[in-house]
Design a protein around this motif. Structure first.
Motif, PDB file in Angstrom:
ATOM      1  N   ILE A   1     -12.082  -1.761  -9.214  1.00 57.25           N
ATOM      2  CA  ILE A   1     -10.468  -1.076  -9.422  1.00 57.25           C
ATOM      3  C   ILE A   1      -9.681  -0.755  -8.964  1.00 57.25           C
ATOM      4  O   ILE A   1      -8.518   0.066  -8.509  1.00 57.25           O
ATOM      5  N   ILE A   2     -11.180   0.695  -8.311  1.00 58.87           N
ATOM      6  CA  ILE A   2     -10.384   2.242  -7.894  1.00 58.87           C
ATOM      7  C   ILE A   2     -10.853   1.412  -6.563  1.00 58.87           C
ATOM      8  O   ILE A   2      -9.126   1.866  -5.689  1.00 58.87           O
ATOM      9  N   VAL A   3     -11.333   0.450  -5.951  1.00 60.92           N
ATOM     10  CA  VAL A   3     -11.396   0.331  -4.591  1.00 60.92           C
ATOM     11  C   VAL A   3     -10.094  -0.218  -4.152  1.00 60.92           C
ATOM     12  O   VAL A   3      -9.463   0.168  -2.823  1.00 60.92           O
ATOM     13  N   ILE A   4      -9.035  -1.360  -4.713  1.00 68.41           N
ATOM     14  CA  ILE A   4      -8.391  -1.953  -4.492  1.00 68.41           C
ATOM     15  C   ILE A   4      -6.179  -1.170  -4.874  1.00 68.41           C
ATOM     16  O   ILE A   4      -6.056  -1.798  -4.230  1.00 68.41           O
ATOM     17  N   LEU A   5      -7.103   0.565  -5.549  1.00 65.74           N
ATOM     18  CA  LEU A   5      -6.108   0.753  -6.437  1.00 65.74           C
ATOM     19  C   LEU A   5      -5.036   1.145  -5.573  1.00 65.74           C
ATOM     20  O   LEU A   5      -4.121   0.700  -5.168  1.00 65.74           O
TER      21      LEU A   5
ATOM     22  N   GLY B   1     -15.179 -13.284 -15.732  1.00 60.56           N
ATOM     23  CA  GLY B   1     -14.866 -12.447 -13.622  1.00 60.56           C
ATOM     24  C   GLY B   1     -14.975 -12.515 -12.988  1.00 60.56           C
ATOM     25  O   GLY B   1     -15.172 -11.591 -12.171  1.00 60.56           O
ATOM     26  N   PHE B   2     -15.197 -13.609 -12.334  1.00 62.18           N
ATOM     27  CA  PHE B   2     -14.403 -14.359 -11.091  1.00 62.18           C
ATOM     28  C   PHE B   2     -13.658 -14.280 -10.403  1.00 62.18           C
ATOM     29  O   PHE B   2     -13.641 -13.760  -9.341  1.00 62.18           O
ATOM     30  N   THR B   3     -12.411 -14.115 -11.460  1.00 56.54           N
ATOM     31  CA  THR B   3     -10.725 -13.591 -10.699  1.00 56.54           C
ATOM     32  C   THR B   3     -10.795 -12.457  -9.759  1.00 56.54           C
ATOM     33  O   THR B   3     -10.739 -12.532  -8.995  1.00 56.54           O
ATOM     34  N   PRO B   4     -11.017 -11.474 -10.696  1.00 56.44           N
ATOM     35  CA  PRO B   4     -10.693  -9.821  -9.854  1.00 56.44           C
ATOM     36  C   PRO B   4     -11.802  -9.631  -8.583  1.00 56.44           C
ATOM     37  O   PRO B   4     -11.213  -9.358  -7.834  1.00 56.44           O
ATOM     38  N   LYS B   5     -12.544 -10.364  -8.930  1.00 55.68           N
ATOM     39  CA  LYS B   5     -13.482 -10.160  -7.913  1.00 55.68           C
ATOM     40  C   LYS B   5     -12.986 -11.489  -6.266  1.00 55.68           C
ATOM     41  O   LYS B   5     -12.930 -10.856  -5.335  1.00 55.68           O
ATOM     42  N   LEU B   6     -12.471 -12.355  -6.324  1.00 56.57           N
ATOM     43  CA  LEU B   6     -12.209 -13.118  -5.830  1.00 56.57           C
ATOM     44  C   LEU B   6     -11.022 -12.738  -5.085  1.00 56.57           C
ATOM     45  O   LEU B   6     -10.734 -12.406  -4.297  1.00 56.57           O
ATOM     46  N   LEU B   7      -9.762 -12.103  -6.224  1.00 57.91           N
ATOM     47  CA  LEU B   7      -8.775 -11.719  -5.933  1.00 57.91           C
ATOM     48  C   LEU B   7      -8.376 -10.197  -4.521  1.00 57.91           C
ATOM     49  O   LEU B   7      -7.751  -9.819  -3.903  1.00 57.91           O
ATOM     50  N   ILE B   8      -9.661  -9.925  -4.662  1.00 54.89           N
ATOM     51  CA  ILE B   8      -9.931  -8.273  -4.505  1.00 54.89           C
ATOM     52  C   ILE B   8     -10.666  -8.334  -3.209  1.00 54.89           C
ATOM     53  O   ILE B   8      -9.790  -8.312  -1.802  1.00 54.89           O
ATOM     54  N   THR B   9     -11.417  -9.475  -2.970  1.00 54.05           N
ATOM     55  CA  THR B   9     -12.349  -9.248  -1.666  1.00 54.05           C
ATOM     56  C   THR B   9     -11.122 -10.137  -0.468  1.00 54.05           C
ATOM     57  O   THR B   9     -11.030 -10.255   0.403  1.00 54.05           O
ATOM     58  N   LEU B  10     -10.102 -11.141  -0.948  1.00 51.68           N
ATOM     59  CA  LEU B  10      -9.252 -11.756  -0.181  1.00 51.68           C
ATOM     60  C   LEU B  10      -8.109 -10.640   0.209  1.00 51.68           C
ATOM     61  O   LEU B  10      -7.592 -11.686   1.180  1.00 51.68           O
ATOM     62  N   GLU B  11      -7.501  -9.792  -0.747  1.00 50.06           N
ATOM     63  CA  GLU B  11      -7.001  -8.722  -0.308  1.00 50.06           C
ATOM     64  C   GLU B  11      -7.005  -7.988   0.100  1.00 50.06           C
ATOM     65  O   GLU B  11      -6.891  -7.516   1.701  1.00 50.06           O
ATOM     66  N   LEU B  12      -8.976  -7.743   0.579  1.00 49.04           N
ATOM     67  CA  LEU B  12      -9.267  -6.213   1.091  1.00 49.04           C
ATOM     68  C   LEU B  12      -9.338  -7.023   3.059  1.00 49.04           C
ATOM     69  O   LEU B  12      -8.682  -6.645   3.582  1.00 49.04           O
ATOM     70  N   VAL B  13      -9.254  -8.658   3.012  1.00 52.05           N
ATOM     71  CA  VAL B  13     -10.138  -9.539   4.256  1.00 52.05           C
ATOM     72  C   VAL B  13      -7.788  -9.149   4.414  1.00 52.05           C
ATOM     73  O   VAL B  13      -8.257  -9.476   5.636  1.00 52.05           O
ATOM     74  N   LYS B  14      -7.270  -9.413   3.754  1.00 49.92           N
ATOM     75  CA  LYS B  14      -5.937  -9.596   4.260  1.00 49.92           C
ATOM     76  C   LYS B  14      -5.192  -7.851   5.088  1.00 49.92           C
ATOM     77  O   LYS B  14      -4.788  -8.381   5.563  1.00 49.92           O
ATOM     78  N   GLN B  15      -5.459  -7.511   4.059  1.00 51.94           N
ATOM     79  CA  GLN B  15      -5.498  -6.083   4.422  1.00 51.94           C
ATOM     80  C   GLN B  15      -6.116  -5.687   5.664  1.00 51.94           C
ATOM     81  O   GLN B  15      -6.549  -4.523   6.003  1.00 51.94           O
ATOM     82  N   ASN B  16      -7.490  -6.473   6.356  1.00 45.87           N
ATOM     83  CA  ASN B  16      -8.298  -6.157   7.230  1.00 45.87           C
ATOM     84  C   ASN B  16      -9.257  -5.353   6.977  1.00 45.87           C
ATOM     85  O   ASN B  16      -9.868  -4.142   8.029  1.00 45.87           O
ATOM     86  N   ALA B  17      -9.436  -5.298   6.078  1.00 47.24           N
ATOM     87  CA  ALA B  17     -10.644  -4.605   5.324  1.00 47.24           C
ATOM     88  C   ALA B  17     -12.095  -5.521   4.730  1.00 47.24           C
ATOM     89  O   ALA B  17     -12.761  -5.009   4.166  1.00 47.24           O
ATOM     90  N   THR B  18     -12.072  -5.506   6.051  1.00 48.24           N
ATOM     91  CA  THR B  18     -13.388  -7.268   6.156  1.00 48.24           C
ATOM     92  C   THR B  18     -14.897  -6.380   5.763  1.00 48.24           C
ATOM     93  O   THR B  18     -15.362  -6.981   5.017  1.00 48.24           O
ATOM     94  N   LEU B  19     -15.140  -5.404   6.596  1.00 43.11           N
ATOM     95  CA  LEU B  19     -16.679  -4.274   6.182  1.00 43.11           C
ATOM     96  C   LEU B  19     -16.258  -4.551   4.779  1.00 43.11           C
ATOM     97  O   LEU B  19     -17.679  -4.188   4.035  1.00 43.11           O
TER      98      LEU B  19
ATOM     99  N   PRO C   1      -8.419 -19.918 -14.661  1.00 41.69           N
ATOM    100  CA  PRO C   1      -7.469 -20.807 -14.260  1.00 41.69           C
ATOM    101  C   PRO C   1      -5.835 -19.695 -14.475  1.00 41.69           C
ATOM    102  O   PRO C   1      -4.914 -20.477 -13.950  1.00 41.69           O
ATOM    103  N   ILE C   2      -6.234 -19.227 -15.272  1.00 41.99           N
ATOM    104  CA  ILE C   2      -5.019 -18.222 -14.937  1.00 41.99           C
ATOM    105  C   ILE C   2      -4.590 -17.735 -13.169  1.00 41.99           C
ATOM    106  O   ILE C   2      -3.483 -16.747 -12.895  1.00 41.99           O
ATOM    107  N   THR C   3      -5.332 -17.482 -12.852  1.00 42.77           N
ATOM    108  CA  THR C   3      -5.613 -16.518 -11.381  1.00 42.77           C
ATOM    109  C   THR C   3      -4.383 -16.772 -10.424  1.00 42.77           C
ATOM    110  O   THR C   3      -3.773 -18.105 -10.420  1.00 42.77           O
ATOM    111  N   PRO C   4      -3.484 -16.248  -9.829  1.00 42.14           N
ATOM    112  CA  PRO C   4      -1.899 -16.610  -9.608  1.00 42.14           C
ATOM    113  C   PRO C   4      -2.237 -16.717  -8.007  1.00 42.14           C
ATOM    114  O   PRO C   4      -3.950 -15.788  -7.303  1.00 42.14           O
ATOM    115  N   THR C   5      -1.409 -17.726  -7.669  1.00 45.66           N
ATOM    116  CA  THR C   5      -2.528 -17.970  -6.580  1.00 45.66           C
ATOM    117  C   THR C   5      -2.140 -17.182  -5.208  1.00 45.66           C
ATOM    118  O   THR C   5      -0.955 -16.578  -5.319  1.00 45.66           O
TER     119      THR C   5
END
Length: 340
Positions: free
Chosen positions: A189-193, A258-276, A336-340
């Motif tokens: 939660i804090i990593v993506i805050l 539990g897969f929802t937050p992990k998926l979204l956070i990983t996508l968001e970090l990649v989108k913000q160029n924080a792939t590493l 299924p409620i995961t926002p796209t």
């Protein structure tokens, strides 16, 4: 415990959190946090056992220290800016404040109180401590997320995910495992805050649902050790199965909630160029995945499904479990409620 006293303490908990959530003034936010801390201590000590007293003392000392830091940082802020509003913090008070709030939440490296305290109290109180008590500090962090220091959040988030995985590996006590699991989730939660506060909030809500479901299931089969949970199959097969699935959901495996937050956070970090950063977070999470899967194995695969010989109802009181059932369902099928 006397029902009247219990009602008063639970109402105080609710009022404390509500005051913090609705405050715009630092003093009011601090008062809410204090009411929260003081209201849960009698609930911790309702079984007068030395472990419970020790847990309550540790909890009180850490929360008092964190509260003092909150007050200190808001005083510095008021002295610098002449304002008491929550959004008017400068750099130095903001850093002090975020560290204090992270101490209240139990993020590594300020997490040392969390497993000890959770181990010393009953499961229902543990449920309140791991879910409700996190709401007020988390709300303050979300309100000040645009001012928070990015390096601080990433460092503490990564440390928490690591400690959450590493600490849980050697544990046999379920409450300690839940404490380390909580530290790991708060790390995510804090990593993506700073990147996306809304995503942080979604992750937090899902964390509360899954943790509450897990604690409710453990309370129903009254299990506090791995040994006890491994023998629950013959009495409550359905509940044991869902408990196993909730563990996998907490681990973040698809297609569970539990897969929802992990998926979204990983996508968001990649989108913000924080792939590493995304890669590091996912690799460190494998530590936690190990102990969740081991626990799942203990719950379902170590004892073959057998018919119990005794006719007596065993270890479960005859009462309605509708809340547990609803929470368990939510902890499993909200993907299924995961926002796209």
């Amino acid at each position: 415990m006397n029902p009247l006293a219990l009602t008063i303490f639970l109402l105080s908990l609710a009022i404390g959190t509500t005051i913090t959530l609705s405050s715009f003034h630092w003093l009011l936010a601090w008062i809410g946090l204090e009411i929260n801390t003081l209201a849960i201590i009698p609930l911790m000590t309702k079984t007068p056992h030395p472990r419970a007293i020790e847990a309550a003392t540790k909890y009180f000392l850490t929360q008092a220290a964190a509260s003092a830091l909150v007050l200190f940082s808001s005083l510095i802020s008021a002295w610098q800016t002449g304002e008491w509003s929550i959004n008017s913090l400068m750099d130095l008070p903001m850093n002090i404040l975020s560290i204090a709030l992270m101490m209240k939440l139990g993020l590594a490296p300020l997490h040392f109180w969390m497993p000890e305290v959770l181990q010393g109290i009953s499961l229902p109180t543990g449920l309140i401590l791991s879910t409700w008590q996190k709401i007020a500090p988390m709300a303050l962090l979300l309100q000040t997320s645009h001012l928070i220091n990015l390096n601080l959040t990433i460092a503490l988030g990564l440390t928490s995910i690591m400690v959450g995985g590493w600490g849980g590996i050697g544990q046999t006590q379920l409450r300690k495992i839940m404490a380390f699991s909580s530290i790991g989730h708060l790390g995510w939660i804090i990593v993506i805050l700073k990147f996306d506060p809304q995503l942080s909030l979604l992750n937090f809500v899902l964390y509360i649902i899954m943790t509450a479901a897990m604690f409710m299931s453990l309370t129903t089969i009254s299990a506090t050790k791995m040994l006890e949970i491994s023998t629950s199959w013959s009495k409550t097969p359905a509940l044991t199965t869902t408990t196993m699935l909730i563990l996998l959901s907490l681990a973040g495996l698809p297609p569970l909630t539990g897969f929802t937050p992990k998926l979204l956070i990983t996508l968001e970090l990649v989108k913000q160029n924080a792939t590493l950063l995304a890669v590091m977070v996912m690799f460190i999470s494998l530590l936690a995945l190990f102990f969740y899967i081991r626990l799942t194995y203990v719950v379902t695969l170590t004892l073959s499904p057998n018919t119990p010989n005794s006719l007596l109802t065993w270890r479960t009181a005859s009462r309605s479990y509708s809340t547990t059932a609803i929470m368990n369902t939510m902890a499993l099928i909200l993907l299924p409620i995961t926002p796209t």
